[in-house]
Motif scaffolding. Structure first.
Motif, PDB file in Angstrom:
ATOM      1  N   PHE A   1     -17.522  11.827  29.986  1.00 53.61           N
ATOM      2  CA  PHE A   1     -17.077  11.679  28.594  1.00 53.61           C
ATOM      3  C   PHE A   1     -17.204  13.003  27.845  1.00 53.61           C
ATOM      4  O   PHE A   1     -16.340  13.342  27.029  1.00 53.61           O
ATOM      5  N   ASP A   2     -18.295  13.734  28.081  1.00 52.76           N
ATOM      6  CA  ASP A   2     -18.514  15.072  27.514  1.00 52.76           C
ATOM      7  C   ASP A   2     -18.369  15.090  25.990  1.00 52.76           C
ATOM      8  O   ASP A   2     -17.699  15.949  25.406  1.00 52.76           O
ATOM      9  N   THR A   3     -19.024  14.118  25.334  1.00 51.76           N
ATOM     10  CA  THR A   3     -19.021  14.083  23.872  1.00 51.76           C
ATOM     11  C   THR A   3     -20.457  14.148  23.361  1.00 51.76           C
ATOM     12  O   THR A   3     -21.408  13.850  24.094  1.00 51.76           O
ATOM     13  N   ARG A   4     -20.614  14.531  22.108  1.00 48.70           N
ATOM     14  CA  ARG A   4     -21.939  14.611  21.501  1.00 48.70           C
ATOM     15  C   ARG A   4     -22.640  13.262  21.555  1.00 48.70           C
ATOM     16  O   ARG A   4     -23.833  13.179  21.882  1.00 48.70           O
ATOM     17  N   GLU A   5     -21.916  12.207  21.280  1.00 48.09           N
ATOM     18  CA  GLU A   5     -22.509  10.864  21.279  1.00 48.09           C
ATOM     19  C   GLU A   5     -22.980  10.466  22.673  1.00 48.09           C
ATOM     20  O   GLU A   5     -24.024   9.810  22.824  1.00 48.09           O
ATOM     21  N   ALA A   6     -22.233  10.849  23.693  1.00 42.43           N
ATOM     22  CA  ALA A   6     -22.623  10.511  25.061  1.00 42.43           C
ATOM     23  C   ALA A   6     -23.912  11.228  25.453  1.00 42.43           C
ATOM     24  O   ALA A   6     -24.812  10.635  26.072  1.00 42.43           O
ATOM     25  N   TYR A   7     -24.027  12.519  25.079  1.00 44.72           N
ATOM     26  CA  TYR A   7     -25.255  13.258  25.368  1.00 44.72           C
ATOM     27  C   TYR A   7     -26.446  12.628  24.647  1.00 44.72           C
ATOM     28  O   TYR A   7     -27.536  12.480  25.221  1.00 44.72           O
ATOM     29  N   LEU A   8     -26.260  12.261  23.404  1.00 44.38           N
ATOM     30  CA  LEU A   8     -27.353  11.644  22.647  1.00 44.38           C
ATOM     31  C   LEU A   8     -27.760  10.308  23.265  1.00 44.38           C
ATOM     32  O   LEU A   8     -28.946   9.945  23.249  1.00 44.38           O
ATOM     33  N   ALA A   9     -26.802   9.591  23.830  1.00 49.16           N
ATOM     34  CA  ALA A   9     -27.124   8.331  24.495  1.00 49.16           C
ATOM     35  C   ALA A   9     -28.007   8.570  25.719  1.00 49.16           C
ATOM     36  O   ALA A   9     -28.927   7.790  26.003  1.00 49.16           O
ATOM     37  N   ALA A  10     -27.757   9.676  26.439  1.00 43.04           N
ATOM     38  CA  ALA A  10     -28.587  10.011  27.598  1.00 43.04           C
ATOM     39  C   ALA A  10     -30.024  10.308  27.166  1.00 43.04           C
ATOM     40  O   ALA A  10     -30.989   9.875  27.815  1.00 43.04           O
ATOM     41  N   PHE A  11     -30.183  11.048  26.060  1.00 37.39           N
ATOM     42  CA  PHE A  11     -31.529  11.342  25.569  1.00 37.39           C
ATOM     43  C   PHE A  11     -32.222  10.078  25.067  1.00 37.39           C
ATOM     44  O   PHE A  11     -33.430   9.900  25.257  1.00 37.39           O
ATOM     45  N   ALA A  12     -31.465   9.205  24.410  1.00 39.02           N
ATOM     46  CA  ALA A  12     -32.047   7.942  23.947  1.00 39.02           C
ATOM     47  C   ALA A  12     -32.517   7.108  25.135  1.00 39.02           C
ATOM     48  O   ALA A  12     -33.588   6.472  25.084  1.00 39.02           O
ATOM     49  N   LEU A  13     -31.742   7.114  26.217  1.00 47.02           N
ATOM     50  CA  LEU A  13     -32.144   6.402  27.426  1.00 47.02           C
ATOM     51  C   LEU A  13     -33.448   6.963  27.979  1.00 47.02           C
ATOM     52  O   LEU A  13     -34.347   6.209  28.377  1.00 47.02           O
ATOM     53  N   ASN A  14     -33.573   8.294  28.000  1.00 44.74           N
ATOM     54  CA  ASN A  14     -34.793   8.912  28.520  1.00 44.74           C
ATOM     55  C   ASN A  14     -35.999   8.563  27.652  1.00 44.74           C
ATOM     56  O   ASN A  14     -37.080   8.243  28.153  1.00 44.74           O
TER      57      ASN A  14
END
Length: 420
Positions: free
Chosen positions: A161-174
């Motif tokens: 997806f390579d979007t800001r929201e997708a990256y933030l979702a990965a950090f939220a998951l961690n």
């Protein structure tokens, strides 16, 4: 494969579940963090590297003191607390947008992750019988790799997806992963804290345990295979071989799956300190042999011959890695005095932190710029470190027997042959 991930019911299964959950989040974080901080936050690659170096150095310096806190306060509560610190640090990445705050958050993450892992090892030593420690530790390693694999796959979707929201979702998951793992750890039995030692009592610090320090330094050499795979090997493949870049993914997947499926089986052969030292010798020799095969992969042959040599070398090193880890787990627990596993495991684990800080630069210079002779030298270092572990472990057994008054068992162990 499922049997390789699921230990027997009880504390071991609880610890494995916490490992699986926390490392799934970490897998997504590792795949996406560099691109997020450089492309979304706007940090330069140099600043990102500097910030991470500072963070892991802070974790290294604080490791043993915080390990002592683990012993004094109890392993279960401190492990849960450190994982919550890691969760808070990763959660703060959702709003961090400056270099100073990034360094602060990254330092908290490094301290929480490393000290939490050391406290988790101390908890393991307190709730699992000694004769089962290496077997259970193998289950935890399989869970570790399985979690990283699942997380890396999720991170791959984020990159798609390579979007800001997708990256933030990965950090939220961690962040959620560490928080949930903290709650899971609190379901394990509590380990009684170690009372403060009298001021005039000597030898209470891991730094005064010279055999254990020597074992940890030898392990530091052996765990250079971690930055070898992460940093130096990709540069070697691109700059010195005809192999396509995708071979890196194949090697990573094979390594991860092999550890998930076979680590518990490999660890079954480690039953005491003597067999553990033999396994480290085998591991060192196999890691060294893998380096020799890697050296030949850059000899200028065809792309397919390079691919076959690289995969073969990675396979040999994976077997060596599993043998080395199984042996050093037993040694790291077996030579640590009861009641001080917090600081001892923190010190032993600091070898991996040092390898991650120093290894990329050292291995890049040795392998990428020197070439095949550098691979041969690295292989010799792996083999030498493996062989040196045998007399150092015997030294550690003698010291532990002298300090605990249990001279019988270690002396008997020393009379056994060092090699098959």
């Amino acid at each position: 494969m499922i049997k390789s991930l699921v230990p027997p019911p009880g504390p071991a299964r609880t610890l494995a579940l916490a490992q699986l959950i926390s490392r799934t989040g970490d897998g997504a974080y590792y795949v996406t963090a560099a691109l997020f901080f450089t492309q979304v936050v706007g940090l330069s690659a140099a600043r990102l590297g500097l910030g991470l170096t500072i963070a892991w150095t802070v974790a290294l310096v604080l490791g043993v003191p915080l390990g002592h806190v683990t012993d004094r306060r109890g392993a279960r509560g401190t492990a849960a607390f450190f994982f919550l610190c890691a969760a808070a640090a990763v959660g703060s990445y959702l709003v961090v947008r400056s270099f100073p705050l990034f360094v602060l958050a990254a330092s908290l993450y490094a301290v929480g992750q490393r000290s939490g892992s050391a406290a988790q090892q101390a908890l393991l030593a307190g709730v699992v019988p000694k004769e089962q420690l290496t077997k259970v530790r193998a289950f935890l390693q399989a869970s570790y790799n399985a979690g990283l694999s699942v997380g890396a796959a999720l991170g791959g979707i984020v990159l798609l997806f390579d979007t800001r929201e997708a990256y933030l979702a990965a950090f939220a998951l961690n962040a959620c992963g560490f928080a949930v793992a903290s709650l899971v750890l609190m379901r394990a039995p509590a380990v009684a804290p170690t009372p403060a030692a009298p001021k005039d009592e000597k030898g209470r610090s891991v730094f005064q345990d010279r055999p254990y320090v020597a074992v940890s330094l030898l392990n530091l050499v052996l765990v250079l295979h971690v930055p070898l795979i992460d940093v130096a090997l990709p540069l070697w493949i691109v700059g010195h071989t005809e192999a396509p870049k995708w071979v890196l993914s194949v090697m990573f997947v094979l390594n991860t799956l092999a550890v998930v499926v076979f680590q518990v089986r490999v660890a079954r052969g480690v039953t005491d300190l003597t067999s553990a030292a033999r396994y480290v010798v085998r591991g060192g020799l196999l890691l060294g042999a893998g380096c020799v095969v890697f050296a030949f992969s850059g000899s200028g042959g065809s792309a397919w011959s390079a691919v076959l040599l690289l995969i073969a070398a990675a396979g040999v090193q994976t077997v060596g890695e599993m043998a080395q880890m199984a042996g050093t787990w037993e040694i790291s627990f077996g030579l640590a005095p009861d009641g001080r596993h917090g600081q001892y495991q923190a010190f032993f684990g600091s070898g991996l932190t040092v390898a991650e800080i120093v290894g990329p630069l050292a291995l890049t210079g040795l392998l990428v710029y020197w070439g095949a002779p550098g691979w041969i030298l690295l292989g010799a270092l792996f083999a030498a470190a493996g062989f040196a572990m045998v007399p150092v472990v015997k030294w550690g057994e003698r010291r532990l027997a002298a300090t605990t008054g249990a001279a019988g068992a270690p002396v008997a162990a020393e009379q056994q042959p060092a090699m098959d």
